[in-house]
Scaffold this active site. Structure first.
Site, PDB file in Angstrom:
ATOM      1  N   GLU A 157       0.838  -1.195   0.000  1.00 34.19           N
ATOM      2  CA  GLU A 157       0.000   0.000   0.000  1.00 34.19           C
ATOM      3  C   GLU A 157       0.875   1.247   0.000  1.00 34.19           C
ATOM      4  O   GLU A 157       1.772   1.387   0.832  1.00 34.19           O
ATOM      5  CB  GLU A 157      -0.916   0.003   1.222  1.00 34.19           C
ATOM      6  CG  GLU A 157      -1.603   1.315   1.532  1.00 34.19           C
ATOM      7  CD  GLU A 157      -2.456   1.845   0.386  1.00 34.19           C
ATOM      8  OE1 GLU A 157      -2.405   3.072   0.136  1.00 34.19           O
ATOM      9  OE2 GLU A 157      -3.164   1.040  -0.271  1.00 34.19           O
ATOM     10  N   SER A 189     -19.795   7.704   0.159  1.00 37.66           N
ATOM     11  CA  SER A 189     -21.093   7.892   0.801  1.00 37.66           C
ATOM     12  C   SER A 189     -21.443   6.826   1.830  1.00 37.66           C
ATOM     13  O   SER A 189     -22.369   7.018   2.615  1.00 37.66           O
ATOM     14  CB  SER A 189     -22.190   7.936  -0.278  1.00 37.66           C
ATOM     15  OG  SER A 189     -21.916   8.935  -1.234  1.00 37.66           O
ATOM     16  N   CYS A 243     -12.378  12.964  23.895  1.00 40.70           N
ATOM     17  CA  CYS A 243     -13.171  13.691  22.895  1.00 40.70           C
ATOM     18  C   CYS A 243     -14.568  13.916  23.451  1.00 40.70           C
ATOM     19  O   CYS A 243     -15.354  12.970  23.569  1.00 40.70           O
ATOM     20  CB  CYS A 243     -13.235  12.908  21.588  1.00 40.70           C
ATOM     21  SG  CYS A 243     -14.309  13.656  20.333  1.00 40.70           S
ATOM     22  N   CYS A 295     -16.402  20.200  17.113  1.00 34.22           N
ATOM     23  CA  CYS A 295     -15.205  21.053  17.146  1.00 34.22           C
ATOM     24  C   CYS A 295     -14.091  20.525  16.253  1.00 34.22           C
ATOM     25  O   CYS A 295     -13.030  21.145  16.149  1.00 34.22           O
ATOM     26  CB  CYS A 295     -14.707  21.227  18.578  1.00 34.22           C
ATOM     27  SG  CYS A 295     -13.717  19.865  19.223  1.00 34.22           S
ATOM     28  N   HIS A 334     -25.647  -0.073  -1.692  1.00 35.13           N
ATOM     29  CA  HIS A 334     -26.686   0.048  -2.715  1.00 35.13           C
ATOM     30  C   HIS A 334     -27.322  -1.310  -2.990  1.00 35.13           C
ATOM     31  O   HIS A 334     -26.653  -2.340  -2.999  1.00 35.13           O
ATOM     32  CB  HIS A 334     -26.081   0.596  -4.004  1.00 35.13           C
ATOM     33  CG  HIS A 334     -25.508   1.975  -3.867  1.00 35.13           C
ATOM     34  ND1 HIS A 334     -26.291   3.097  -3.796  1.00 35.13           N
ATOM     35  CD2 HIS A 334     -24.217   2.404  -3.775  1.00 35.13           C
ATOM     36  CE1 HIS A 334     -25.514   4.168  -3.672  1.00 35.13           C
ATOM     37  NE2 HIS A 334     -24.252   3.771  -3.661  1.00 35.13           N
ATOM     38  N   LYS A 349     -25.341   8.770  -9.534  1.00 39.02           N
ATOM     39  CA  LYS A 349     -26.591   8.668  -8.783  1.00 39.02           C
ATOM     40  C   LYS A 349     -27.130  10.010  -8.314  1.00 39.02           C
ATOM     41  O   LYS A 349     -28.208  10.085  -7.761  1.00 39.02           O
ATOM     42  CB  LYS A 349     -26.386   7.736  -7.578  1.00 39.02           C
ATOM     43  CG  LYS A 349     -26.023   6.311  -7.982  1.00 39.02           C
ATOM     44  CD  LYS A 349     -25.759   5.448  -6.762  1.00 39.02           C
ATOM     45  CE  LYS A 349     -25.465   4.002  -7.158  1.00 39.02           C
ATOM     46  NZ  LYS A 349     -24.227   3.871  -7.943  1.00 39.02           N
ATOM     47  N   ARG A 392     -13.411   8.924  -7.331  1.00 40.68           N
ATOM     48  CA  ARG A 392     -13.850   7.598  -7.760  1.00 40.68           C
ATOM     49  C   ARG A 392     -13.054   7.177  -8.989  1.00 40.68           C
ATOM     50  O   ARG A 392     -12.753   7.998  -9.851  1.00 40.68           O
ATOM     51  CB  ARG A 392     -15.345   7.609  -8.078  1.00 40.68           C
ATOM     52  CG  ARG A 392     -16.213   8.017  -6.917  1.00 40.68           C
ATOM     53  CD  ARG A 392     -17.689   7.953  -7.279  1.00 40.68           C
ATOM     54  NE  ARG A 392     -18.091   9.005  -8.192  1.00 40.68           N
ATOM     55  CZ  ARG A 392     -18.921  10.001  -7.865  1.00 40.68           C
ATOM     56  NH1 ARG A 392     -19.407  10.087  -6.660  1.00 40.68           N
ATOM     57  NH2 ARG A 392     -19.253  10.905  -8.758  1.00 40.68           N
ATOM     58  N   SER A 408     -20.456  -1.632  -1.993  1.00 42.92           N
ATOM     59  CA  SER A 408     -21.534  -2.626  -1.916  1.00 42.92           C
ATOM     60  C   SER A 408     -21.110  -3.957  -2.500  1.00 42.92           C
ATOM     61  O   SER A 408     -21.464  -5.031  -1.986  1.00 42.92           O
ATOM     62  CB  SER A 408     -22.768  -2.112  -2.664  1.00 42.92           C
ATOM     63  OG  SER A 408     -23.051  -0.779  -2.342  1.00 42.92           O
TER      64      SER A 408
END
Length: 486
Positions: free
Chosen positions: A32, A46, A400, A437, A50, A250, A311, A342
């Site tokens: 990676e 998102s 936090c 914040c 789907h 979409k 994307r 998905s």
């Protein structure tokens, strides 16, 4: 550095595949380029699972989307990843929109999506009263869901590592070739060899593919920009709300997240820069105005942050999955854009089974199931909180305040098999800094804990990569001495 299998790319597809391959008796390594897993498209999307109604029938997108979405309930239960099966609606405002919805309904039925129905505006408003009252029709999709995309990525990586997969970060592949027996892989962090190579590089998957195959592909970066709203305000919708889609995707959504925020977006614009994750005020204004048509009550005063993601849009519009044409022992998942999240479980299963057959791999008898994680402190009952504090007093130390993340949770996130080593890594794993914040209160303590756990100086703690350190030195190092004439 030899492995039976090398996967290039540690996004959600690469890590999902690594986990599936860890079930077999083979050495698996993931290379990676980023400073962490989930550093590209998998961290900024998102998070929608789907159902598969909008994929063109007969395409890889349709096949893997529908199969993958059906695998999610079992997978999230195994991994302990936040997931809500709340459904979706695609809304329309005129007869033209109704015709589009009817076409989507027929596509969905052909793709094998269940429980689809077109409802009128009255029914849509009964289900979601905050919708624009001018809505006339909607496609109701009860099988749609939402998930945390980066938490899914981390959980897959953790379980892969638990089962012997070696994930090597900060290792960018520059070239590769087959010497007749093995793949030789050149990187900026040493050279690697493997019997088999799998291309899961997302935005850069065509670069890898085109080095080793006579069939050429082109990836176009497609940018989506978003608003994220404060979760302290009640969710306006339980469904993910789409408008009727266009040729670029979409469309702009208004959707809840699994953690109780609402987001608006994304935009959809092709760009040239594969690293461009900036946001543009004019584009965000477009997103906001489009969102207002769905939700007239949208208000920018509730925005806690904006962000964008890219994307990997293959110019022919479909996923490319399987054996690489003309390249021995090479496989790929190329052009994985929406609905890639998905489709991920089905893609990982398909490719792992293909490799297992081609390489004659046997399954492990001692494969380790995912480690069960505690419930988030914010989601615990008072009795559960008292019990964990009695066990570990670090749970009594609130770091936090916005997201009620404790010191114990931060330390556990760093100690995971593929643990956090940056402030953003902590934020995405357990949400410290994700609230109102945006880390203004908790970041100094998060930095201290990271330094302690990683045994490094606070000067070396990064936001998201080696090039994003918070500090340049100690005040004492820069102070002007009293006897200095400078």
């Amino acid at each position: 550095m030899y492995s039976d299998i090398v996967i290039i790319g540690a996004g959600v597809v690469g890590c999902g595949l690594a986990r599936e391959l860890s079930r077999y008796n083979a050495s698996v390594r993931v290379l990676e380029a980023g400073y962490d897993v989930a550093e590209s498209s998998s961290r900024a999307n998102s998070g929608i699972v789907h159902a598969g109604y909008d994929c063109v029938p007969g395409t890889n997108k349709a096949k893997f989307n529908v199969e993958g979405a059906k695998m999610y309930p079992k997978l999230v239960e195994e991994l302990g990843v936040p997931y809500k099966h709340w459904g979706a609606m695609i809304i329309g405002f005129d007869e033209s929109d109704k015709k589009t919805l009817e076409n989507l309904l027929q596509q969905g039925i052909e793709n094998g999506v269940e429980q689809l129905e077109i409802i009128d505006g009255k029914k849509a408003l009964e289900l979601e009263p905050n919708l624009n009252p001018e809505v006339t029709w909607a496609l109701h999709v009860p099988t749609s869901a939402i998930v945390s995309p980066y938490e899914m990525n981390y959980a897959l990586a953790d379980n892969a590592v638990e089962n012997g997969v070696d994930i090597v970060l900060e290792t960018k592949v520059s070239s590769l070739y087959n010497d007749g027996e093995l793949w030789q892989i050149r990187t900026d962090n040493g050279d690697y060899s493997a019997k088999c190579v799998i291309n899961c590089v997302g935005l850069f998957s065509a670069n890898i593919h085109n080095q080793i195959s006579d069939v050429k592909y082109k990836i176009i970066p497609r940018k989506g920009e978003y608003f994220m709203l404060d979760r302290m305000h009640p969710l306006p919708f339980k469904h993910t709300i789409f408008q009727t889609p266009g040729k670029m995707g979409k469309g702009v959504l208004v959707s809840p997240t699994v953690h109780g925020n609402t987001f608006l977006g994304p935009s959809s614009n092709d760009v040239e820069d594969f690293y461009d994750t900036s946001t543009d005020p004019e584009v965000l204004d477009f997103v906001y105005e489009k969102s207002k048509r769905t939700w007239p009550g949208a208000n920018k005063r509730n925005v806690v942050t904006t962000f964008s993601g890219l994307r990997a849009h293959e110019e022919n519009g479909d996923f490319v999955i399987g054996r690489v044409s003309g390249a021995k022992n090479a496989y790929e998942a190329l052009g994985i854009e929406s609905p890639g999240l998905s489709a991920m479980p089905a893609i990982a299963k398909y490719l792992s089974e293909m490799l297992a057959e081609d390489m004659n791999l046997s399954q492990k008898e001692d494969w380790i199931k995912p480690t069960k994680r505690r419930k988030y402190f914010i989601d615990m009952t008072e009795e559960e909180r008292q019990a964990v504090i009695a066990e570990n007093n670090d749970y009594a130390q609130m770091v936090c305040r916005c997201e009620q993340v404790t010191e114990a949770e931060i330390r556990e996130a760093i100690r995971r098999p593929m643990g956090a080593r940056t402030v953003d890594g902590i934020k995405r794993r357990i949400r410290a800094g994700a609230g109102r914040c945006q880390g203004g209160f908790c970041s100094p303590r998060v930095i201290q804990i990271l330094a302690e756990e990683l045994h490094i100086s606070q000067l070396d703690v990064c936001k998201f990569s080696e090039k994003s350190k918070f500090f340049v030195g100690k005040v004492s190092d820069f102070a002007i001495k009293e006897d200095s004439h400078e």
